[in-house]
Every structure is written in structure tokens, then in C-alpha cells.
Design an enzyme around this catalytic site. Structure first.
Site, PDB file in Angstrom:
ATOM      1  N   ASN A 117       0.922  -0.718   0.355  1.00  0.00           N
ATOM      2  CA  ASN A 117       0.158  -0.159   0.137  1.00  0.00           C
ATOM      3  C   ASN A 117       0.567   0.720  -0.010  1.00  0.00           C
ATOM      4  O   ASN A 117       1.689   1.281   1.326  1.00  0.00           O
ATOM      5  CB  ASN A 117      -0.719   0.001   1.867  1.00  0.00           C
ATOM      6  CG  ASN A 117      -1.640   1.085   1.642  1.00  0.00           C
ATOM      7  OD1 ASN A 117      -1.413   2.063   1.120  1.00  0.00           O
ATOM      8  ND2 ASN A 117      -2.704   0.763   1.640  1.00  0.00           N
TER       9      ASN A 117
ATOM     10  N   HIS B 251       1.061   5.998   1.151  1.00  0.00           N
ATOM     11  CA  HIS B 251       1.361   7.056   2.728  1.00  0.00           C
ATOM     12  C   HIS B 251       2.702   7.759   1.849  1.00  0.00           C
ATOM     13  O   HIS B 251       2.891   9.223   2.132  1.00  0.00           O
ATOM     14  CB  HIS B 251       2.282   6.275   3.759  1.00  0.00           C
ATOM     15  CG  HIS B 251       0.674   5.960   5.119  1.00  0.00           C
ATOM     16  ND1 HIS B 251      -0.304   7.352   5.134  1.00  0.00           N
ATOM     17  CD2 HIS B 251       0.560   4.713   5.550  1.00  0.00           C
ATOM     18  CE1 HIS B 251      -0.811   6.888   5.460  1.00  0.00           C
ATOM     19  NE2 HIS B 251      -0.701   5.353   5.978  1.00  0.00           N
TER      20      HIS B 251
ATOM     21  N   HIS C 245      -5.882   3.426  -1.404  1.00  0.00           N
ATOM     22  CA  HIS C 245      -6.877   3.820  -0.602  1.00  0.00           C
ATOM     23  C   HIS C 245      -6.945   4.778  -1.807  1.00  0.00           C
ATOM     24  O   HIS C 245      -6.871   6.401  -0.988  1.00  0.00           O
ATOM     25  CB  HIS C 245      -6.938   3.603   0.315  1.00  0.00           C
ATOM     26  CG  HIS C 245      -8.123   4.196   0.857  1.00  0.00           C
ATOM     27  ND1 HIS C 245      -7.890   3.859   2.493  1.00  0.00           N
ATOM     28  CD2 HIS C 245      -9.878   4.332   0.549  1.00  0.00           C
ATOM     29  CE1 HIS C 245     -10.036   3.783   2.987  1.00  0.00           C
ATOM     30  NE2 HIS C 245     -10.575   3.889   1.472  1.00  0.00           N
TER      31      HIS C 245
ATOM     32  N   ARG D 108      -9.327   7.652  -1.264  1.00  0.00           N
ATOM     33  CA  ARG D 108     -10.829   8.445  -0.641  1.00  0.00           C
ATOM     34  C   ARG D 108     -11.873   9.904  -0.349  1.00  0.00           C
ATOM     35  O   ARG D 108     -11.083   9.762  -1.580  1.00  0.00           O
ATOM     36  CB  ARG D 108     -10.079   8.982   0.846  1.00  0.00           C
ATOM     37  CG  ARG D 108      -9.660   7.905   1.987  1.00  0.00           C
ATOM     38  CD  ARG D 108      -9.014   8.217   3.498  1.00  0.00           C
ATOM     39  NE  ARG D 108      -8.738   7.135   4.223  1.00  0.00           N
ATOM     40  CZ  ARG D 108      -9.891   6.628   5.604  1.00  0.00           C
ATOM     41  NH1 ARG D 108     -10.093   7.634   5.510  1.00  0.00           N
ATOM     42  NH2 ARG D 108      -8.992   5.991   5.681  1.00  0.00           N
TER      43      ARG D 108
ATOM     44  N   ARG E 293      -7.138  12.598   1.009  1.00  0.00           N
ATOM     45  CA  ARG E 293      -6.176  13.243   1.847  1.00  0.00           C
ATOM     46  C   ARG E 293      -5.276  12.923   0.729  1.00  0.00           C
ATOM     47  O   ARG E 293      -4.377  13.172   1.942  1.00  0.00           O
ATOM     48  CB  ARG E 293      -6.221  13.043   3.224  1.00  0.00           C
ATOM     49  CG  ARG E 293      -6.366  11.391   3.547  1.00  0.00           C
ATOM     50  CD  ARG E 293      -6.287  10.802   4.697  1.00  0.00           C
ATOM     51  NE  ARG E 293      -8.003  11.216   5.515  1.00  0.00           N
ATOM     52  CZ  ARG E 293      -7.607  10.732   6.037  1.00  0.00           C
ATOM     53  NH1 ARG E 293      -7.947   9.747   6.889  1.00  0.00           N
ATOM     54  NH2 ARG E 293      -9.746  10.480   7.362  1.00  0.00           N
ATOM     55  N   HIS E 294      -5.373  11.513   0.465  1.00  0.00           N
ATOM     56  CA  HIS E 294      -3.112  11.332  -0.289  1.00  0.00           C
ATOM     57  C   HIS E 294      -3.919  10.646  -1.171  1.00  0.00           C
ATOM     58  O   HIS E 294      -3.455  12.021  -2.355  1.00  0.00           O
ATOM     59  CB  HIS E 294      -2.990   9.892   1.041  1.00  0.00           C
ATOM     60  CG  HIS E 294      -3.348   9.167   1.700  1.00  0.00           C
ATOM     61  ND1 HIS E 294      -4.863   8.373   0.562  1.00  0.00           N
ATOM     62  CD2 HIS E 294      -3.713   8.290   2.624  1.00  0.00           C
ATOM     63  CE1 HIS E 294      -5.950   7.555   1.415  1.00  0.00           C
ATOM     64  NE2 HIS E 294      -4.871   7.626   2.889  1.00  0.00           N
TER      65      HIS E 294
ATOM     66  N   GLU F 242      -8.880   0.011  -2.683  1.00  0.00           N
ATOM     67  CA  GLU F 242      -9.570   0.138  -1.659  1.00  0.00           C
ATOM     68  C   GLU F 242     -10.620   1.618  -1.713  1.00  0.00           C
ATOM     69  O   GLU F 242     -10.286   2.574  -2.376  1.00  0.00           O
ATOM     70  CB  GLU F 242      -8.202   0.316  -0.052  1.00  0.00           C
ATOM     71  CG  GLU F 242      -7.811  -0.333   0.230  1.00  0.00           C
ATOM     72  CD  GLU F 242      -7.044  -0.651   1.250  1.00  0.00           C
ATOM     73  OE1 GLU F 242      -7.009   0.265   1.559  1.00  0.00           O
ATOM     74  OE2 GLU F 242      -6.246  -0.946   1.294  1.00  0.00           O
TER      75      GLU F 242
ATOM     76  N   THR G  15      -6.705   6.244  10.325  1.00  0.00           N
ATOM     77  CA  THR G  15      -7.065   4.973   9.100  1.00  0.00           C
ATOM     78  C   THR G  15      -8.069   4.124   9.122  1.00  0.00           C
ATOM     79  O   THR G  15      -8.907   4.372  10.294  1.00  0.00           O
ATOM     80  CB  THR G  15      -5.350   4.253   9.162  1.00  0.00           C
ATOM     81  OG1 THR G  15      -5.255   3.536   8.748  1.00  0.00           O
ATOM     82  CG2 THR G  15      -5.390   4.013  10.532  1.00  0.00           C
ATOM     83  N   THR G  16      -8.241   2.999   8.086  1.00  0.00           N
ATOM     84  CA  THR G  16      -9.478   2.386   8.261  1.00  0.00           C
ATOM     85  C   THR G  16      -9.237   2.152   9.618  1.00  0.00           C
ATOM     86  O   THR G  16      -8.779   1.057   9.888  1.00  0.00           O
ATOM     87  CB  THR G  16      -9.391   1.144   7.512  1.00  0.00           C
ATOM     88  OG1 THR G  16      -8.703   2.395   6.191  1.00  0.00           O
ATOM     89  CG2 THR G  16     -11.202   0.686   7.543  1.00  0.00           C
TER      90      THR G  16
ATOM     91  N   HIS H 182      -2.983  -5.102   7.743  1.00  0.00           N
ATOM     92  CA  HIS H 182      -4.370  -3.638   8.752  1.00  0.00           C
ATOM     93  C   HIS H 182      -2.524  -3.850  10.153  1.00  0.00           C
ATOM     94  O   HIS H 182      -2.683  -4.222  10.445  1.00  0.00           O
ATOM     95  CB  HIS H 182      -5.669  -3.560   9.615  1.00  0.00           C
ATOM     96  CG  HIS H 182      -5.136  -2.135   9.285  1.00  0.00           C
ATOM     97  ND1 HIS H 182      -5.580  -1.246   8.485  1.00  0.00           N
ATOM     98  CD2 HIS H 182      -4.778  -1.464  10.642  1.00  0.00           C
ATOM     99  CE1 HIS H 182      -5.932  -0.549   9.189  1.00  0.00           C
ATOM    100  NE2 HIS H 182      -5.533  -0.374  10.271  1.00  0.00           N
ATOM    101  N   GLY H 183      -2.069  -3.225   9.825  1.00  0.00           N
ATOM    102  CA  GLY H 183      -0.949  -2.850  11.287  1.00  0.00           C
ATOM    103  C   GLY H 183       0.443  -4.105  11.227  1.00  0.00           C
ATOM    104  O   GLY H 183       0.970  -4.195  11.993  1.00  0.00           O
TER     105      GLY H 183
HETATM  106  N1  PXP Z   1      -5.166  -3.346   4.025  1.00  0.00           N
HETATM  107  C1  PXP Z   1      -6.771  -2.058   3.701  1.00  0.00           C
HETATM  108  C2  PXP Z   1      -8.088  -2.712   3.263  1.00  0.00           C
HETATM  109  C3  PXP Z   1      -6.839  -1.315   4.239  1.00  0.00           C
HETATM  110  O1  PXP Z   1      -7.236  -0.504   4.655  1.00  0.00           O
HETATM  111  C4  PXP Z   1      -5.027  -0.714   5.074  1.00  0.00           C
HETATM  112  C5  PXP Z   1      -4.880   1.047   5.023  1.00  0.00           C
HETATM  113  O2  PXP Z   1      -4.735   1.235   4.677  1.00  0.00           O
HETATM  114  C6  PXP Z   1      -3.449  -1.788   5.069  1.00  0.00           C
HETATM  115  C7  PXP Z   1      -4.326  -3.044   4.110  1.00  0.00           C
HETATM  116  C8  PXP Z   1      -3.138  -1.220   4.903  1.00  0.00           C
HETATM  117  O3  PXP Z   1      -2.670  -1.619   6.610  1.00  0.00           O
HETATM  118  P1  PXP Z   1      -1.579  -0.964   7.418  1.00  0.00           P
HETATM  119  O4  PXP Z   1      -0.918   0.559   6.306  1.00  0.00           O
HETATM  120  O5  PXP Z   1      -1.629  -1.162   8.390  1.00  0.00           O
HETATM  121  O6  PXP Z   1      -0.099  -1.934   6.944  1.00  0.00           O
END
Ligand code: PXP
Length: 237
Positions: free
Chosen positions: A7, A10, A43, A45, A49-50, A70, A100-101, A191-192
Site C-alpha cells: 500500500n 503514505h 485507497h 478516499r 487526503r492522500h 480500496e 486510518t481504516t 492492517h498494522g
Molecule cells: N488493508 C486495508 C483494507 C487497509 O485499509 C489498509 C490501510 O490502508 C491496509 C491493508 C494496510 O494497512 P497498514 O498501512 O497498517 O499496513
């Protein structure tokens, strides 16, 4: 072998800090492709924002691997997706105030609302993934909705700060991955995830793909720091 989707949101977050042209998330996507990742995740949005519309359309041209968009399941975003035709759309919940999500999409509660967007995307040959919490009721609802994939939200696992909670959350992800695969869904997770907590998740055989952003972009900033400073010193001395 587990696939990696990177992703690059950022990179755009840094660009938007100055509302300028650099760093360009499209250039980052090309480098991610060249490094051997299996795909790019962005993503788009509602508040842009990004990632913005320009990033999405150029990325569709330059990403040769797999582009996973996304987005919220709104009419505007569905129109955008069927115009740009990413390889996959991941439907996520979206709130303007969030950093964030936060958490998965409640596909059970939003069943009727999601039926039409999912059918429209699939009718346009876009693979549809639903970002959900690792919960059997969500998985069953995703199956009934005709989704191709579920992406299991690993945020609670990643944020857990005691070992018991980590193990409980890991167990939920494992059993959800097994259940989803049994029901015929493709399974991804994200995520995370970072360079420590990814190891146990990557061992889950049913998880085909991991989508990771923040930790990779954070590491890239640090790994590139020495060279960036050296390059500037060479110019000014
Ligand atoms: N998967 C989804 C559906 C997300 O919304 C995000 C964050 O945009 C990620 C994965 C990646 O998460 P992270 O940036 O925490 O690795």
C-alpha cells in the site's frame, strides 16, 4: 507462496503535506513492482487526503502486476472503479474523521446496501474483496453477497499489547481463514502488519495475500536516509 501487496498511500500522504508533486506515489509503485512485490494497493478516499484521481488513473497504466483499489461502496466510487478497471476492489468502511481504516466493514449489517455495488463491480470483471473483521458471521455474509475474497482485518492482533490477547486474536484470524477458504472465498489479510508481527500471520496456509503499507513506507524512509543526506552534502560542499 504468500503474495505481497504494498500500500503506497503514505507516499501520497507525504506529498500532500506540501501539496506539491513529490514524492510521487506512482514512482513508488514502479519501484515496488521492480522490487518484486505482487501488487499495489491504494485507497482512494472520498476526501482525497492522500491518493487522488490522477494517481489512480496513471497507476492503472503503469502497474503491470496487480492493482487493488480500496474504496467505500458509494455510487461515486463504484463509477470510478468501473471506469478505471483495477484488477481488484476492496470495499472498506470509511469515516472522514478517522486517521486510518478502523475495523472491518460490517457486511452483515450493510447487506442490502452492499448487494448492488458488489454485483456491479463483478459484472465489470473486477474481483471484489471485502475487508472484514475475523468473524464467522461476517464471513458467511460475505459468501452470501457473492464476494470473491475477504481481507481479514489484522488490526486488533497488531495492536494487542499482551501475549494472551495476541494469541486470542491470532486464533480468530486462523479460524476465520480456515472457514473462509472452506466456503470457497479467497483469503487475504492486512492492517498494522510489521516486520515483527507478520511472521505468524504469514504462516497461515489459507491466507494467500498480505496487504502492507505503513511499516514498509516507514522502513523505506529510514533505509533511504543516509543516501539522501549524502546526496545533498555532495551538492552543497
Ligand atoms: N488493508 C486495508 C483494507 C487497509 O485499509 C489498509 C490501510 O490502508 C491496509 C491493508 C494496510 O494497512 P497498514 O498501512 O497498517 O499496513
Amino acid at each position: 507462496m504468500t503474495r505481497l501487496g504494498v500500500n503506497v498511500d503514505h507516499v501520497a500522504t507525504i506529498r500532500e503535506a506540501r501539496k506539491g508533486r513529490e514524492p510521487d506515489p506512482v514512482a513508488a509503485a514502479v519501484l515496488v513492482d521492480m522490487a518484486g512485490a505482487d501488487g499495489i494497493v491504494i485507497h482512494l478516499r472520498e476526501d482525497r487526503r492522500h491518493i487522488n484521481d490522477r494517481d489512480l488513473s496513471i497507476m492503472r497504466e503503469v502497474v503491470k502486476t496487480h492493482l487493488n483499489l480500496e474504496m467505500a461502496a458509494t455510487e461515486e466510487m463504484v463509477k470510478k472503479a468501473i471506469t478505471v478497471l483495477p484488477d481488484m476492489v476492496t470495499l472498506v468502511p470509511e469515516r472522514r474523521q478517522e486517521l486510518t481504516t478502523e475495523g472491518g466493514l460490517d457486511v452483515q449489517a450493510n447487506f442490502d446496501y452492499l448487494e448492488n455495488p458488489i454485483a456491479t463491480l463483478r459484472a465489470n470483471n473486477i474481483v471484489v474483496s471485502l475487508f472484514i473483521d475475523p468473524d464467522i458471521y461476517q464471513i458467511k455474509a460475505a459468501t452470501r453477497l457473492g464476494a470473491d475474497y475477504v481481507e481479514l482485518h489484522t488490526g486488533n492482533y497488531a495492536n494487542a499489547d499482551d501475549l494472551n490477547t495476541v494469541m486470542d486474536e491470532l486464533e480468530k484470524i486462523k479460524s476465520s481463514a480456515v472457514a473462509a477458504a472452506k466456503l470457497g472465498l479467497g483469503v487475504s489479510a492486512g492492517h498494522g502488519l510489521n516486520y515483527q508481527n507478520v511472521i505468524d500471520i504469514a504462516k497461515i496456509p489459507q491466507i494467500e495475500e498480505l496487504n502492507i503499507g505503513h511499516s514498509i513506507i516507514s522502513r523505506a524512509v529510514m533505509i533511504g536516509m543516509e543516501q539522501a543526506v549524502r546526496d545533498m552534502l555532495r551538492l552543497i560542499r
